[in-house]
Design a protein around this motif. Structure first.
Motif, PDB file in Angstrom:
ATOM      1  N   THR A   1      44.184  25.523  38.883  1.00  0.00           N
ATOM      2  CA  THR A   1      42.848  25.440  38.296  1.00  0.00           C
ATOM      3  C   THR A   1      42.894  26.055  36.905  1.00  0.00           C
ATOM      4  O   THR A   1      43.336  27.198  36.746  1.00  0.00           O
TER       5      THR A   1
ATOM      6  N   ILE B   1      34.800  34.646  44.663  1.00  0.00           N
ATOM      7  CA  ILE B   1      33.946  34.814  45.852  1.00  0.00           C
ATOM      8  C   ILE B   1      34.459  33.935  46.993  1.00  0.00           C
ATOM      9  O   ILE B   1      34.557  34.370  48.148  1.00  0.00           O
ATOM     10  N   ASN B   2      34.823  32.703  46.693  1.00  0.00           N
ATOM     11  CA  ASN B   2      35.342  31.804  47.726  1.00  0.00           C
ATOM     12  C   ASN B   2      36.663  32.289  48.288  1.00  0.00           C
ATOM     13  O   ASN B   2      36.937  32.123  49.482  1.00  0.00           O
ATOM     14  N   ALA B   3      37.499  32.895  47.431  1.00  0.00           N
ATOM     15  CA  ALA B   3      38.780  33.421  47.896  1.00  0.00           C
ATOM     16  C   ALA B   3      38.569  34.536  48.903  1.00  0.00           C
ATOM     17  O   ALA B   3      39.287  34.644  49.913  1.00  0.00           O
ATOM     18  N   THR B   4      37.567  35.378  48.671  1.00  0.00           N
ATOM     19  CA  THR B   4      37.271  36.466  49.595  1.00  0.00           C
ATOM     20  C   THR B   4      36.713  35.925  50.916  1.00  0.00           C
ATOM     21  O   THR B   4      37.096  36.383  51.996  1.00  0.00           O
ATOM     22  N   ARG B   5      35.858  34.924  50.831  1.00  0.00           N
ATOM     23  CA  ARG B   5      35.289  34.326  52.044  1.00  0.00           C
ATOM     24  C   ARG B   5      36.361  33.636  52.868  1.00  0.00           C
ATOM     25  O   ARG B   5      36.364  33.704  54.104  1.00  0.00           O
ATOM     26  N   ALA B   6      37.278  32.950  52.195  1.00  0.00           N
ATOM     27  CA  ALA B   6      38.320  32.227  52.895  1.00  0.00           C
ATOM     28  C   ALA B   6      39.237  33.165  53.665  1.00  0.00           C
ATOM     29  O   ALA B   6      39.760  32.835  54.732  1.00  0.00           O
ATOM     30  N   ASP B   7      39.402  34.361  53.125  1.00  0.00           N
ATOM     31  CA  ASP B   7      40.267  35.336  53.787  1.00  0.00           C
ATOM     32  C   ASP B   7      39.603  35.852  55.063  1.00  0.00           C
ATOM     33  O   ASP B   7      40.245  36.145  56.041  1.00  0.00           O
TER      34      ASP B   7
ATOM     35  N   CYS C   1      37.852  41.637  45.058  1.00  0.00           N
ATOM     36  CA  CYS C   1      38.986  40.851  45.544  1.00  0.00           C
ATOM     37  C   CYS C   1      40.285  41.648  45.516  1.00  0.00           C
ATOM     38  O   CYS C   1      41.109  41.556  46.433  1.00  0.00           O
TER      39      CYS C   1
ATOM     40  N   ALA D   1      32.847  32.242  40.964  1.00  0.00           N
ATOM     41  CA  ALA D   1      32.720  31.464  42.199  1.00  0.00           C
ATOM     42  C   ALA D   1      34.064  31.331  42.910  1.00  0.00           C
ATOM     43  O   ALA D   1      34.133  31.392  44.152  1.00  0.00           O
ATOM     44  N   ILE D   2      35.131  31.160  42.142  1.00  0.00           N
ATOM     45  CA  ILE D   2      36.467  31.036  42.739  1.00  0.00           C
ATOM     46  C   ILE D   2      36.852  32.321  43.458  1.00  0.00           C
ATOM     47  O   ILE D   2      37.402  32.304  44.571  1.00  0.00           O
TER      48      ILE D   2
ATOM     49  N   THR E   1      42.957  40.027  48.298  1.00  0.00           N
ATOM     50  CA  THR E   1      42.934  38.567  48.352  1.00  0.00           C
ATOM     51  C   THR E   1      43.325  37.908  47.034  1.00  0.00           C
ATOM     52  O   THR E   1      43.659  36.718  47.016  1.00  0.00           O
TER      53      THR E   1
END
Length: 335
Positions: free
Chosen positions: A316, A329-335, A37, A326-327, A42
């Motif tokens: 959070t 990983i989701n931050a990278t996907r959202a970008d 990240c 998980a947070i 991100t």
């Protein structure tokens, strides 16, 4: 960019994982995700001055070095400003909302880079390491070399502050606050005994007592702000003590979180106050108000949740570092 604040124990967990210490085995995935990240831009892991102080206090050099290397690699020296910079801006905003003055409330930059930002000014590291003027380098090469030297300086400061920084006014102000940790813990134990003795542990009376306690800590920046705004400090404080104390303190976001954490610990009463609680109460309120994710020890995470701090600020709050994976990983996907 997602801002993730880690308390000292969580940085230590990542440092163990980074050096393949068995104590860090369960944190390998979160370290891998964090590195990815940061590389992708991100997520930011800002440091506050508490991290510099606590890291430099570690006795063994190799332990301090390993921790500083992990912090430097993930934070890239991103920093979060201290309360002494942020709270005056909060006071100005509260006065403006109530009285319309000052006409132009001060603002504060929460996130920045380097120890200068973490301390809140009063020092400068620029130029401490410079190439000699006679060095035969093109302007571009000189700038690159000096940027590398500045990075080395930032790492050295995280590893342990040298005498020039220790003597600066900004650093001394922070140290004076941080080194009062034992007196702080003893003082809170005395306060807890008095609250119990006088029957003020009940919610309403405890609220009033702790908001008054916080106002005492605010007197210097509050007085300065009132003078700047053209308001009479004595009359203002008298009016607060009469009927507006809780309301005014709770118009200051960072101070409200401080009071909520104090209140919860005093109301629970099972745990003694510890010296390190001071560092937590310095860093966690700022991170809770301005950060996106806070990872701290179980007791403080529980206190924040009971006070509904995550809901108020959209933050959070975690106590188990592995839940951060998980947070990220989701931050990278959202970008």
């Amino acid at each position: 960019m997602l801002r993730v604040y880690l308390d000292q124990n969580k940085w230590i967990d990542l440092a163990w994982a980074a050096k393949s210490d068995p104590r860090g085995d369960r944190y390998g995935d979160v370290l891998t995700a964090a590195r990815a990240c940061v590389e992708a831009g991100t997520v930011s892991f800002p440091l506050d001055m508490s991290r510099y102080i606590e890291t430099s206090k570690r006795g063994r050099f190799d332990s301090r070095r390993d921790l500083a290397m992990t912090m430097a690699g993930l934070s890239r020296f991103h920093a979060i400003a201290p309360a002494r910079i942020l709270v005056p801006a909060e006071i100005d905003a509260a006065l403006h909302a109530r009285f319309g003055v000052p006409a132009r409330p001060r603002t504060a930059r929460v996130f920045g880079r380097g120890i200068e930002h973490a301390v809140g000014g009063g020092i400068t590291t620029a130029g401490w390491l410079r190439l000699p003027e006679g060095a035969v380098l093109s302007p571009g090469r000189r700038a690159q070399a000096e940027a590398v030297m500045q990075e080395a300086m930032e790492y050295a400061l995280l590893l342990g502050a040298p005498p020039p920084l220790q003597q600066s006014s900004g650093y001394q102000a922070i140290i004076a606050q941080m080194t009062q940790d034992r007196q702080f813990a003893e003082g809170q134990d005395v306060l807890a005994a008095k609250l119990t003795e006088t029957g003020m542990v009940k919610k309403t009376r405890l609220d009033q007592a702790l908001h008054a306690y916080e106002l005492g800590d605010l007197l210097d920046p509050l007085t300065e702000a009132l003078v700047r705004a053209g308001l009479d400090p004595n009359a203002f404080v008298e009016s607060l003590l009469a009927d507006g104390l809780v309301e005014f303190v709770r118009s200051l976001p960072t101070c409200t979180v401080v009071v909520d954490l104090y209140r919860d610990k005093h109301a629970q009463g099972q745990q003694k106050w510890e010296p390190n609680d001071l560092l937590d109460l310095v860093g966690l309120p700022i991170a809770a108000v301005h950060g996106d994710v806070v990872v701290t020890e179980r007791q403080w995470a529980s206190r924040m949740r009971r006070a509904k701090i995550p809901q108020r600020h959209g933050t959070t709050v975690l106590h188990d570092l592995t839940d951060l994976t998980a947070i990220l990983i989701n931050a990278t996907r959202a970008d």
